[in-house]
Design a protein around this motif. Structure first.
Motif, mmCIF file in Angstrom:
data_model
loop_
_atom_site.group_PDB
_atom_site.id
_atom_site.type_symbol
_atom_site.label_atom_id
_atom_site.label_comp_id
_atom_site.label_asym_id
_atom_site.label_seq_id
_atom_site.Cartn_x
_atom_site.Cartn_y
_atom_site.Cartn_z
ATOM 1 N N GLY A 65 0.790 -1.215 0.000
ATOM 2 C CA GLY A 65 0.000 0.000 0.000
ATOM 3 C C GLY A 65 0.828 1.273 0.000
ATOM 4 N N GLU A 66 0.136 2.407 -0.173
ATOM 5 C CA GLU A 66 0.764 3.725 -0.155
ATOM 6 C C GLU A 66 2.022 3.788 -1.018
ATOM 7 O OE1 GLU A 66 -0.500 2.580 3.148
ATOM 8 O OE2 GLU A 66 -2.187 3.595 2.222
ATOM 9 N N GLY A 67 1.893 3.395 -2.253
ATOM 10 C CA GLY A 67 3.017 3.454 -3.173
ATOM 11 C C GLY A 67 3.925 2.250 -3.140
ATOM 12 N N GLY A 68 3.686 1.320 -2.218
ATOM 13 C CA GLY A 68 4.494 0.116 -2.132
ATOM 14 C C GLY A 68 4.028 -0.942 -3.114
ATOM 15 N N PRO A 69 4.769 -2.024 -3.222
ATOM 16 C CA PRO A 69 4.451 -3.039 -4.219
ATOM 17 C C PRO A 69 3.326 -3.979 -3.803
ATOM 18 C CG PRO A 69 6.382 -3.691 -2.981
ATOM 19 C CD PRO A 69 6.028 -2.312 -2.511
ATOM 20 N N LEU A 70 2.799 -4.656 -4.789
ATOM 21 C CA LEU A 70 1.900 -5.783 -4.606
ATOM 22 C C LEU A 70 2.782 -7.032 -4.606
ATOM 23 C CD1 LEU A 70 -1.137 -6.818 -4.681
ATOM 24 C CD2 LEU A 70 -0.802 -7.033 -7.155
ATOM 25 N N LEU A 71 2.679 -7.856 -3.557
ATOM 26 C CA LEU A 71 3.532 -9.033 -3.417
ATOM 27 C C LEU A 71 2.746 -10.297 -3.719
ATOM 28 C CD1 LEU A 71 5.383 -8.075 -0.107
ATOM 29 C CD2 LEU A 71 6.123 -7.670 -2.461
ATOM 30 N N VAL A 72 3.317 -11.146 -4.562
ATOM 31 C CA VAL A 72 2.655 -12.385 -4.970
ATOM 32 C C VAL A 72 3.633 -13.548 -4.842
ATOM 33 C CG1 VAL A 72 1.540 -13.628 -6.863
ATOM 34 C CG2 VAL A 72 1.137 -11.168 -6.574
ATOM 35 N N LEU A 73 3.246 -14.565 -4.095
ATOM 36 C CA LEU A 73 4.008 -15.810 -4.056
ATOM 37 C C LEU A 73 3.388 -16.743 -5.077
ATOM 38 C CD1 LEU A 73 6.220 -17.558 -2.712
ATOM 39 C CD2 LEU A 73 4.438 -18.376 -1.139
ATOM 40 N N ALA A 74 4.166 -17.092 -6.089
ATOM 41 C CA ALA A 74 3.646 -17.914 -7.176
ATOM 42 C C ALA A 74 3.693 -19.393 -6.809
ATOM 43 C CB ALA A 74 4.455 -17.661 -8.450
ATOM 44 N N ARG A 75 2.944 -20.191 -7.520
ATOM 45 C CA ARG A 75 2.906 -21.633 -7.277
ATOM 46 C C ARG A 75 4.251 -22.297 -7.536
ATOM 47 N NH1 ARG A 75 -1.083 -23.714 -4.113
ATOM 48 N NH2 ARG A 75 -3.086 -22.728 -4.602
ATOM 49 N N ASP A 76 5.073 -21.668 -8.350
ATOM 50 C CA ASP A 76 6.404 -22.240 -8.607
ATOM 51 C C ASP A 76 7.404 -21.888 -7.511
ATOM 52 O OD1 ASP A 76 6.961 -19.571 -9.072
ATOM 53 O OD2 ASP A 76 7.444 -19.811 -11.198
ATOM 54 N N GLY A 77 6.958 -21.170 -6.467
ATOM 55 C CA GLY A 77 7.826 -20.830 -5.353
ATOM 56 C C GLY A 77 8.525 -19.499 -5.473
ATOM 57 N N LYS A 78 8.338 -18.794 -6.580
ATOM 58 C CA LYS A 78 8.964 -17.485 -6.736
ATOM 59 C C LYS A 78 8.123 -16.404 -6.058
ATOM 60 C CE LYS A 78 11.521 -18.228 -11.054
ATOM 61 N NZ LYS A 78 11.709 -17.771 -12.462
ATOM 62 N N LEU A 79 8.827 -15.435 -5.477
ATOM 63 C CA LEU A 79 8.162 -14.266 -4.919
ATOM 64 C C LEU A 79 8.289 -13.141 -5.934
ATOM 65 C CD1 LEU A 79 6.723 -13.024 -2.432
ATOM 66 C CD2 LEU A 79 8.983 -12.249 -1.664
ATOM 67 N N ARG A 80 7.158 -12.529 -6.264
ATOM 68 C CA ARG A 80 7.138 -11.486 -7.282
ATOM 69 C C ARG A 80 6.571 -10.197 -6.690
ATOM 70 N NH1 ARG A 80 6.091 -16.268 -10.400
ATOM 71 N NH2 ARG A 80 7.287 -16.259 -12.350
ATOM 72 N N SER A 81 7.063 -9.066 -7.206
ATOM 73 C CA SER A 81 6.505 -7.774 -6.814
ATOM 74 C C SER A 81 6.030 -7.038 -8.055
ATOM 75 C CB SER A 81 7.546 -6.933 -6.069
ATOM 76 O OG SER A 81 8.623 -6.565 -6.915
ATOM 77 N N PHE A 82 4.911 -6.306 -7.905
ATOM 78 C CA PHE A 82 4.305 -5.560 -9.006
ATOM 79 C C PHE A 82 4.048 -4.131 -8.544
ATOM 80 C CE2 PHE A 82 3.354 -9.985 -9.592
ATOM 81 C CZ PHE A 82 3.396 -10.199 -10.964
ATOM 82 N N ASP A 83 4.212 -3.177 -9.461
ATOM 83 C CA ASP A 83 3.966 -1.787 -9.106
ATOM 84 C C ASP A 83 2.474 -1.468 -9.201
ATOM 85 O OD1 ASP A 83 3.350 -1.403 -11.817
ATOM 86 O OD2 ASP A 83 5.277 -0.440 -12.277
ATOM 87 N N GLY A 84 2.118 -0.190 -8.944
ATOM 88 C CA GLY A 84 0.715 0.200 -8.928
ATOM 89 C C GLY A 84 0.010 0.061 -10.256
ATOM 90 N N ALA A 85 0.775 0.011 -11.343
ATOM 91 C CA ALA A 85 0.182 -0.160 -12.666
ATOM 92 C C ALA A 85 0.075 -1.625 -13.063
ATOM 93 C CB ALA A 85 1.002 0.603 -13.706
ATOM 94 N N GLY A 86 0.527 -2.527 -12.166
ATOM 95 C CA GLY A 86 0.440 -3.954 -12.465
ATOM 96 C C GLY A 86 1.632 -4.496 -13.220
ATOM 97 N N LYS A 87 2.723 -3.712 -13.309
ATOM 98 C CA LYS A 87 3.921 -4.169 -14.013
ATOM 99 C C LYS A 87 4.849 -4.880 -13.039
ATOM 100 C CE LYS A 87 7.832 -2.484 -16.766
ATOM 101 N NZ LYS A 87 8.500 -1.284 -17.340
ATOM 102 N N GLU A 88 5.375 -6.044 -13.452
ATOM 103 C CA GLU A 88 6.283 -6.776 -12.585
ATOM 104 C C GLU A 88 7.592 -6.011 -12.416
ATOM 105 O OE1 GLU A 88 8.736 -10.845 -12.920
ATOM 106 O OE2 GLU A 88 6.566 -11.165 -12.760
#
Length: 398
Positions: free
Chosen positions: A310-333
């Motif tokens: 939130g507040e300008g920080g990333p969206l964090l996603v743990l994928a099924r393959d075990g990778k941790l991914r971050s995305f910006d507010g526009a949805g770009k990895e």
């Protein structure tokens, strides 16, 4: 004789006067924010409640000192939820064990108090199979699938015991009750319907005092944010706010038509944040900016867990393959790092806990919890050893 009498009277008056001038016992002023039995700190005293599924061992990890506190056992831990201080652990038989992490914060709006105290097992709470647990400084609300919500005395919990204040009884449904602005916001349902259709406002004893006119069909999922309480609806999100004692609801519709599988039905966010995240089916997530009242649909690939800084920080996603991914507010990895083995996301229930500077991801197949600096390209800051398999985690003190 007269002189003696006058002298005696004067002496008596003098003694009485002296007696009246003697200082009264002064009670020391209690410092602002004082909590009996707790130590106040200048910064958050974050801890993790960690439960091992197989053995039932419960531990509390101090994220400042890395000390691991043993907190008892819960037979066959099936789920763990927290309210910022207490962990509510569901056992194999559905009973609820309450663990005091000894770490919490009190938000006064313009300033915050942070506290630390001893870890302890508070005992068993009434009811079985809780759907959710939320609290404020006065009341803790446990919600159950039969439509009831039990209101517990928070002061009693703070002192180490379970005491019931009241109940909210409704039509049986998968509902929730949330303490908010000195009231309780609770879902309502029609007879025979498994899901709620909207929400109602109750006082702290459970009495209904107001109805939110804005409907929320097929209500699933909720989150308490700085902007208000968010509920997931079939047609978007319902935001409930309060001003000068009056409660109101506003709908935040989805940006497009969504299928039942794409709906947001469970929200995750940083405590105190105003952006919430939810799965959008198997391979995408929703990010809802509550302040701007706007949704962002992000295609991520298969999802195991998600959370929003939130507040300008990333969206964090743990994928099924075990990778941790971050995305910006526009949805770009932005970044992706390998974190867990793929079997860890399939075999356990990994989650992402987020606070103001770090994220924590548990490895259900090991005794490790990974501390992630999400502001530094998902750098693994620490690997915390928790003394047993990290089957379930919840962070407190935030």
């Amino acid at each position: 004789m007269r002189l003696k009498a006058v002298t005696a009277v004067v002496a008596a008056l003098t003694l009485a006067a002296c007696g009246s001038e003697q200082p009264k016992e002064v009670t020391a002023e209690v410092p602002h924010g004082y909590v009996e039995g707790a130590e106040e700190a200048a910064e958050a005293q974050s801890r993790l409640i960690v439960a091992e599924t197989d053995t039932g061992a419960v531990r509390v990890v101090d994220l400042i000192t890395e000390e691991v506190h043993e907190a008892g056992r819960v037979d066959g831990v099936r789920a763990v939820t927290g309210d910022g201080r207490f962990g509510y652990l569901t056992a194999r038989d559905g009973s609820i064990r309450v663990i005091d992490s000894g770490s919490w914060m009190v938000d006064h709006g313009d300033h915050v108090h942070y506290y630390r105290a001893k870890v302890r097992d508070v005992g068993v709470a009434p009811g079985k199979e809780p759907l959710a647990a939320y609290s404020d400084p006065v009341v803790a609300a446990l919600s159950y699938s039969d439509g009831t919500a039990t209101l517990l005395d928070r002061a009693a919990l703070d002192k180490g015991s379970v005491a019931e204040l009241g109940k909210i009884t409704r039509e049986p449904h998968a509902g929730v009750a949330i303490p908010y602005r000195e009231h309780i916001i609770a879902t309502v349902a029609d007879a025979g319907k498994p899901l709620a259709r909207g929400v109602r406002v109750h006082d702290r004893q459970g009495k209904a005092v107001a109805e939110i006119d804005q409907p929320c069909p097929e209500l699933q999922g909720q989150a308490v944010t700085r902007r208000g309480v968010v509920f997931g609806c079939a047609d978007g999100a319902l935001l409930v706010t309060e001003k000068d004692g009056a409660f109101a609801g506003v709908k935040i519709p989805y940006p497009r038509s969504v299928t039942a599988q794409e709906r947001a039905t469970a929200f995750f966010h940083r405590p105190g944040g105003s952006t919430v995240a939810a799965r959008a089916g198997e391979s995408a997530v929703w990010s809802l900016d509550v302040g701007r009242r706007s949704w962002q649909y992000v295609e991520t690939g298969p999802v195991a867990a998600v959370n929003a800084v939130g507040e300008g920080g990333p969206l964090l996603v743990l994928a099924r393959d075990g990778k941790l991914r971050s995305f910006d507010g526009a949805g770009k990895e932005q970044t992706a790092i390998p974190l867990l083995a793929p079997e860890a996301t399939a075999a356990g229930v990994p989650s992402i806990q987020v606070d103001s500077t770090r994220a924590y991801v548990n490895n259900p197949l090991s005794a490790e919890v990974y501390e992630i600096d999400y502001n530094d390209n998902l750098r693994r800051a620490r690997t915390l050893k928790v003394g047993g398999k990290a089957g379930h985690i919840v962070e407190t003190g935030r």
